[in-house]
Design a protein around this motif. Structure first.
Motif, PDB file in Angstrom:
ATOM      1  N   GLY A 114      19.847  10.648  -2.540  1.00 24.28           N
ATOM      2  CA  GLY A 114      19.041  11.285  -3.565  1.00 24.28           C
ATOM      3  C   GLY A 114      17.674  11.702  -3.081  1.00 24.28           C
ATOM      4  O   GLY A 114      17.351  11.659  -1.888  1.00 24.28           O
ATOM      5  N   GLU A 115      16.857  12.101  -4.039  1.00 24.91           N
ATOM      6  CA  GLU A 115      15.510  12.634  -3.770  1.00 24.91           C
ATOM      7  C   GLU A 115      14.455  11.721  -4.373  1.00 24.91           C
ATOM      8  O   GLU A 115      14.645  11.135  -5.438  1.00 24.91           O
ATOM      9  N   THR A 143       3.448   5.341  -8.982  1.00 26.99           N
ATOM     10  CA  THR A 143       4.702   5.808  -9.563  1.00 26.99           C
ATOM     11  C   THR A 143       5.782   4.754  -9.354  1.00 26.99           C
ATOM     12  O   THR A 143       6.017   4.328  -8.210  1.00 26.99           O
ATOM     13  N   VAL A 144       6.410   4.325 -10.433  1.00 23.27           N
ATOM     14  CA  VAL A 144       7.528   3.383 -10.373  1.00 23.27           C
ATOM     15  C   VAL A 144       8.809   4.187 -10.565  1.00 23.27           C
ATOM     16  O   VAL A 144       9.025   4.772 -11.630  1.00 23.27           O
ATOM     17  N   SER A 145       9.622   4.250  -9.522  1.00 21.76           N
ATOM     18  CA  SER A 145      10.817   5.088  -9.542  1.00 21.76           C
ATOM     19  C   SER A 145      12.033   4.317 -10.043  1.00 21.76           C
ATOM     20  O   SER A 145      12.276   3.175  -9.628  1.00 21.76           O
ATOM     21  N   GLY A 146      12.781   4.976 -10.906  1.00 21.62           N
ATOM     22  CA  GLY A 146      14.042   4.400 -11.365  1.00 21.62           C
ATOM     23  C   GLY A 146      15.209   4.860 -10.528  1.00 21.62           C
ATOM     24  O   GLY A 146      16.360   4.470 -10.767  1.00 21.62           O
ATOM     25  N   GLY A 147      14.930   5.714  -9.510  1.00 16.78           N
ATOM     26  CA  GLY A 147      15.982   6.208  -8.633  1.00 16.78           C
ATOM     27  C   GLY A 147      16.194   5.306  -7.432  1.00 16.78           C
ATOM     28  O   GLY A 147      15.664   4.195  -7.345  1.00 16.78           O
ATOM     29  N   SER A 148      16.936   5.827  -6.462  1.00 12.57           N
ATOM     30  CA  SER A 148      17.301   5.023  -5.289  1.00 12.57           C
ATOM     31  C   SER A 148      16.504   5.400  -4.046  1.00 12.57           C
ATOM     32  O   SER A 148      16.677   4.780  -2.993  1.00 12.57           O
ATOM     33  N   VAL A 149      15.614   6.412  -4.165  1.00 12.44           N
ATOM     34  CA  VAL A 149      14.826   6.860  -3.009  1.00 12.44           C
ATOM     35  C   VAL A 149      13.353   6.982  -3.404  1.00 12.44           C
ATOM     36  O   VAL A 149      13.038   7.505  -4.484  1.00 12.44           O
ATOM     37  N   ILE A 150      12.488   6.488  -2.532  1.00  9.93           N
ATOM     38  CA  ILE A 150      11.045   6.646  -2.752  1.00  9.93           C
ATOM     39  C   ILE A 150      10.400   7.166  -1.481  1.00  9.93           C
ATOM     40  O   ILE A 150      10.958   7.041  -0.377  1.00  9.93           O
ATOM     41  N   LEU A 151       9.227   7.755  -1.625  1.00  7.48           N
ATOM     42  CA  LEU A 151       8.418   8.214  -0.497  1.00  7.48           C
ATOM     43  C   LEU A 151       7.191   7.319  -0.411  1.00  7.48           C
ATOM     44  O   LEU A 151       6.354   7.296  -1.323  1.00  7.48           O
ATOM     45  N   GLN A 152       7.098   6.574   0.667  1.00 11.04           N
ATOM     46  CA  GLN A 152       5.937   5.719   0.873  1.00 11.04           C
ATOM     47  C   GLN A 152       4.825   6.562   1.505  1.00 11.04           C
ATOM     48  O   GLN A 152       4.964   7.053   2.626  1.00 11.04           O
ATOM     49  N   THR A 164      15.274   4.164   1.042  1.00 11.36           N
ATOM     50  CA  THR A 164      16.287   4.008   0.017  1.00 11.36           C
ATOM     51  C   THR A 164      16.385   2.544  -0.370  1.00 11.36           C
ATOM     52  O   THR A 164      16.097   1.654   0.446  1.00 11.36           O
ATOM     53  N   GLU A 165      16.773   2.288  -1.591  1.00  9.15           N
ATOM     54  CA  GLU A 165      16.781   0.917  -2.105  1.00  9.15           C
ATOM     55  C   GLU A 165      17.889   0.080  -1.499  1.00  9.15           C
ATOM     56  O   GLU A 165      17.772  -1.146  -1.397  1.00  9.15           O
ATOM     57  N   THR A 166      18.953   0.709  -1.052  1.00  8.10           N
ATOM     58  CA  THR A 166      20.127  -0.042  -0.595  1.00  8.10           C
ATOM     59  C   THR A 166      20.276  -0.082   0.916  1.00  8.10           C
ATOM     60  O   THR A 166      20.826  -1.048   1.466  1.00  8.10           O
ATOM     61  N   ALA A 167      19.808   0.945   1.636  1.00  8.97           N
ATOM     62  CA  ALA A 167      20.017   1.002   3.088  1.00  8.97           C
ATOM     63  C   ALA A 167      19.162  -0.040   3.795  1.00  8.97           C
ATOM     64  O   ALA A 167      18.013  -0.288   3.436  1.00  8.97           O
ATOM     65  N   SER A 174       0.835  -1.204   0.000  1.00 14.03           N
ATOM     66  CA  SER A 174       0.000   0.000   0.000  1.00 14.03           C
ATOM     67  C   SER A 174       0.866   1.248   0.000  1.00 14.03           C
ATOM     68  O   SER A 174       1.088   1.881   1.037  1.00 14.03           O
ATOM     69  N   SER A 175       1.363   1.593  -1.169  1.00 13.97           N
ATOM     70  CA  SER A 175       2.204   2.774  -1.325  1.00 13.97           C
ATOM     71  C   SER A 175       2.012   3.328  -2.720  1.00 13.97           C
ATOM     72  O   SER A 175       1.828   2.574  -3.684  1.00 13.97           O
ATOM     73  N   SER A 176       2.048   4.636  -2.826  1.00 13.75           N
ATOM     74  CA  SER A 176       1.889   5.268  -4.128  1.00 13.75           C
ATOM     75  C   SER A 176       3.169   5.236  -4.947  1.00 13.75           C
ATOM     76  O   SER A 176       3.146   5.543  -6.138  1.00 13.75           O
ATOM     77  N   GLN A 177       4.302   4.839  -4.323  1.00 13.28           N
ATOM     78  CA  GLN A 177       5.581   4.737  -5.028  1.00 13.28           C
ATOM     79  C   GLN A 177       6.231   3.384  -4.743  1.00 13.28           C
ATOM     80  O   GLN A 177       6.164   2.889  -3.608  1.00 13.28           O
ATOM     81  N   ILE A 178       6.808   2.797  -5.763  1.00 11.33           N
ATOM     82  CA  ILE A 178       7.566   1.555  -5.611  1.00 11.33           C
ATOM     83  C   ILE A 178       8.860   1.666  -6.414  1.00 11.33           C
ATOM     84  O   ILE A 178       8.985   2.524  -7.294  1.00 11.33           O
ATOM     85  N   PHE A 179       9.814   0.794  -6.096  1.00  6.27           N
ATOM     86  CA  PHE A 179      11.068   0.782  -6.831  1.00  6.27           C
ATOM     87  C   PHE A 179      10.931  -0.015  -8.124  1.00  6.27           C
ATOM     88  O   PHE A 179      10.062  -0.892  -8.261  1.00  6.27           O
ATOM     89  N   LYS A 180      11.783   0.297  -9.043  1.00  5.93           N
ATOM     90  CA  LYS A 180      11.840  -0.456 -10.294  1.00  5.93           C
ATOM     91  C   LYS A 180      12.161  -1.913  -9.992  1.00  5.93           C
ATOM     92  O   LYS A 180      12.952  -2.215  -9.097  1.00  5.93           O
ATOM     93  N   THR A 181      11.522  -2.806 -10.713  1.00  2.00           N
ATOM     94  CA  THR A 181      11.612  -4.271 -10.600  1.00  2.00           C
ATOM     95  C   THR A 181      10.859  -4.818  -9.388  1.00  2.00           C
ATOM     96  O   THR A 181      10.856  -6.027  -9.162  1.00  2.00           O
ATOM     97  N   ASP A 182      10.215  -3.940  -8.595  1.00  2.00           N
ATOM     98  CA  ASP A 182       9.382  -4.440  -7.498  1.00  2.00           C
ATOM     99  C   ASP A 182       8.115  -5.075  -8.065  1.00  2.00           C
ATOM    100  O   ASP A 182       7.692  -4.793  -9.202  1.00  2.00           O
TER     101      ASP A 182
END
Length: 313
Positions: free
Chosen positions: A181-182, A107-116, A134-137, A28-36
């Motif tokens: 990043g943002e 929104t599917v983000s190609g960056g390293s940070v998303i806002l849930q 963040t995708e890595t932390a 339940s989030s309006s943003q997800i990471f790429k390949t999620d």
């Protein structure tokens, strides 16, 4: 008759604009990471089946689940590996196209940070929590939060809670993690009804890149147009009937006035004798110059008492 048509028109309008189904998203989030992976489901207590997940991407491509994207399973749709091209507006639609649900932005983000942030509108007075990821932390990091481009505050744990939200809290939110990043911006809307209520609508952000596509069910359009045409025709017909009745009344009035005049023309009226004066009033024959305003005029002729004796001599 007009009342029945008007009532039917209002019922059809309400049935077309009232949504009985809602779209849920997991996670339940309006943003997800790429390949999620993301799962979208149409929920309707009255009709669990017969729904299709459709979308309008940021490129303006409108299609349904299974038509080149996603895997359809009844009234659900799963995107195994999401990409930025999957960003856009999503909604549920009935098989006949007569009913649609509220729309959500994904929104599917190609960056390293998303806002849930919440996918559906937040009820006024509730608390809402925004999480910067963040995708890595592996642990939460400090993050700066912004609303409509203006800095709000820095949260050491990377999540910010807005207590007792109100209409003034609506807007574009994003976060920034130093060194990572943002995130993209997400619109948070506040409504007076609970977000789980069927038929709740999502406010469209004025500057949000994903564009909501408002789809008017074609069946509703046809029904409403037909009822509207019937109402107009009925009103015109009633007006025409009223004009005809008024014209007929005028004709009958003219006929009665003419008949009264003709029936009195050339007829001899009865003679009445006065008991006190023994005078005789004789109505003369009606002449055209004696008629005034559709009524017969008369000229009284008085005879003297000695008229009888003079006649006998």
């Amino acid at each position: 008759m007009e009342e029945d048509l008007l009532l039917l028109f209002l019922i059809s309008l309400l049935s077309c604009t009232t949504n009985q189904v809602r779209l849920t998203v997991s996670p339940s989030s309006s943003q997800i990471f790429k390949t999620d992976s993301v799962s979208l489901s149409c929920e309707d207590e009255d009709r669990p089946d017969g729904w299709t997940v459709r979308r309008n991407t940021t490129k303006g491509e409108v299609s349904q689940c299974g038509g080149g994207w996603g895997r359809s399973d009844g009234s659900s749709c799963t995107i195994e590996f999401a990409f930025p091209v999957d960003s856009g507006s999503y909604w549920c639609e009935s098989s006949d196209g007569s009913t649609i649900s509220s729309m959500i932005n994904l929104t599917v983000s190609g960056g390293s940070v998303i806002l849930q942030s919440p996918v559906l509108p937040v009820m006024e007075g509730d608390d809402v929590t925004l999480t910067c990821r963040t995708e890595t932390a592996t642990s939460n990091l400090p993050a700066d939060f912004y609303k409509d481009g203006s800095f709000i505050r820095t949260e050491p744990a990377g999540h910010m809670t807005i207590h007792h939200v109100s209409r003034s809290d609506e807007g574009q939110y994003k976060c920034n993690m130093s060194g990572h990043g943002e995130s993209p911006s997400s619109w948070i809307s506040v409504t007076g009804t609970t977000s789980s209520t069927p038929g709740s609508t999502t406010s469209t952000p004025p500057s949000d890149p994903p564009v909501f596509l408002f789809v008017v069910p074609p069946v509703c359009v046809v029904v409403l147009l037909v009822l509207l045409v019937l109402l107009v025709r009925r009103c015109v017909h009633r007006k025409h009937e009223a004009n005809q009745e008024e014209a007929q009344e005028d004709e009958v009035t003219d006929y009665i006035t003419s008949s009264d005049i003709n029936s009195n023309h050339g007829q001899q009226q009865p003679i009445r004798r006065s008991r006190d004066t023994y005078s005789v009033v004789v109505y003369s024959s009606v002449r055209s110059e004696d008629i005034s305003s559709g009524q017969s005029a008369y000229r009284p002729i008085r005879k003297r008492r000695n008229q009888k004796s003079s006649t006998a001599q």
